[in-house]
Design an enzyme around this catalytic site. Structure first.
Site, PDB file in Angstrom:
ATOM      1  N   GLY A  53      42.581  39.431  65.755  1.00 17.93           N
ATOM      2  CA  GLY A  53      42.144  40.331  66.810  1.00 17.93           C
ATOM      3  C   GLY A  53      40.679  40.677  66.669  1.00 17.93           C
ATOM      4  CG  HIS A  68      48.377  47.399  69.192  1.00 15.90           C
ATOM      5  ND1 HIS A  68      47.825  46.398  68.419  1.00 15.90           N
ATOM      6  CD2 HIS A  68      47.653  48.514  68.934  1.00 15.90           C
ATOM      7  CE1 HIS A  68      46.806  46.888  67.727  1.00 15.90           C
ATOM      8  NE2 HIS A  68      46.685  48.185  68.025  1.00 15.90           N
TER       9      HIS A  68
END
Length: 212
Positions: A48, A146
């Protein structure tokens, strides 16, 4: 979970506040501190990268040891970055293909930070990139999607590649559901219960472990 004392801000090659991202200064300083140590054990990996804020902290530390940072991101954004969602950024939206694309901005950040010879971008999903991975790692930083599925995939795909003494860092740890999503906290709990790691003090929302 207890916060450790704030580490001093490292000297970075550019104004870190000029980079889009969601990493607090104390979290960034902590990533730099642990990457400076862990990159002596082997290359580091972040999951990420977005526009490169965390990459600058991690990459700058790796550079000190002539090590490498693999920066893994498909650069299409997480669920919350998509059109119409809370964290959508129109500057990162490619209307020609109707997709979010942070890779061009990420590459600009790496060039401006003089990290092109330290950071290796891996433009892929986490599962695809890990499929034939074989390189032991000094540190893994998980800050990808997430959703529960994405977080579980990141943890299960990469945590076992960390060398003994190496570091696992997980961003956005919120024990209280009212403060934030639970998927990163759930994999934090998995790491804690795994028997593979010793827990280190949490810094802000950055959970940390050392591989046994």
């Amino acid at each position: 979970m207890n916060d450790q004392n704030t580490l001093p801000s490292p000297e970075l090659p550019l104004d870190i506040d000029s980079i889009k991202g969601f990493l607090a200064a104390d979290e960034g300083a902590t990533l730099y501190h642990y990457a400076l140590e862990a990159s002596k054990l082997g290359p580091c990996l972040e999951i990420g990268s977005y526009c490169g804020k965390s990459t600058v902290y991690l990459g700058s530390a790796c550079q000190q040891n002539q090590s490498t940072l693999f920066a893994l991101d498909h650069h299409r954004g997480s669920e919350e970055h998509q059109l119409g969602e809370e964290y959508h950024d129109p500057d990162l939206y490619d209307s020609g293909i109707a997709l979010m694309d942070s890779f061009r901005t990420f590459r600009t950040t790496m060039r401006e930070a003089n990290l092109d010879n330290t950071v290796v971008p891996v433009v892929s999903s986490s599962a695809t990139a890990s499929r034939h991975w074989a390189t032991p790692l000094g540190m893994v930083f998980i800050d990808g999607g997430h959703s529960e599925e994405a977080a579980q995939t990141d943890y299960r795909s990469w945590s076992t590649f960390i060398r003994p003494g190496g570091i696992l860092a997980i961003h956005d740890i919120f024990p209280n559901p009212e403060d934030g999503g639970q998927a990163p906290y759930n994999i934090w709990k998995l790491a804690k219960a795994s028997g593979l790691f010793d827990e280190l003090p949490t810094v802000n929302t950055l959970g940390l472990f050392r591989r046994r």
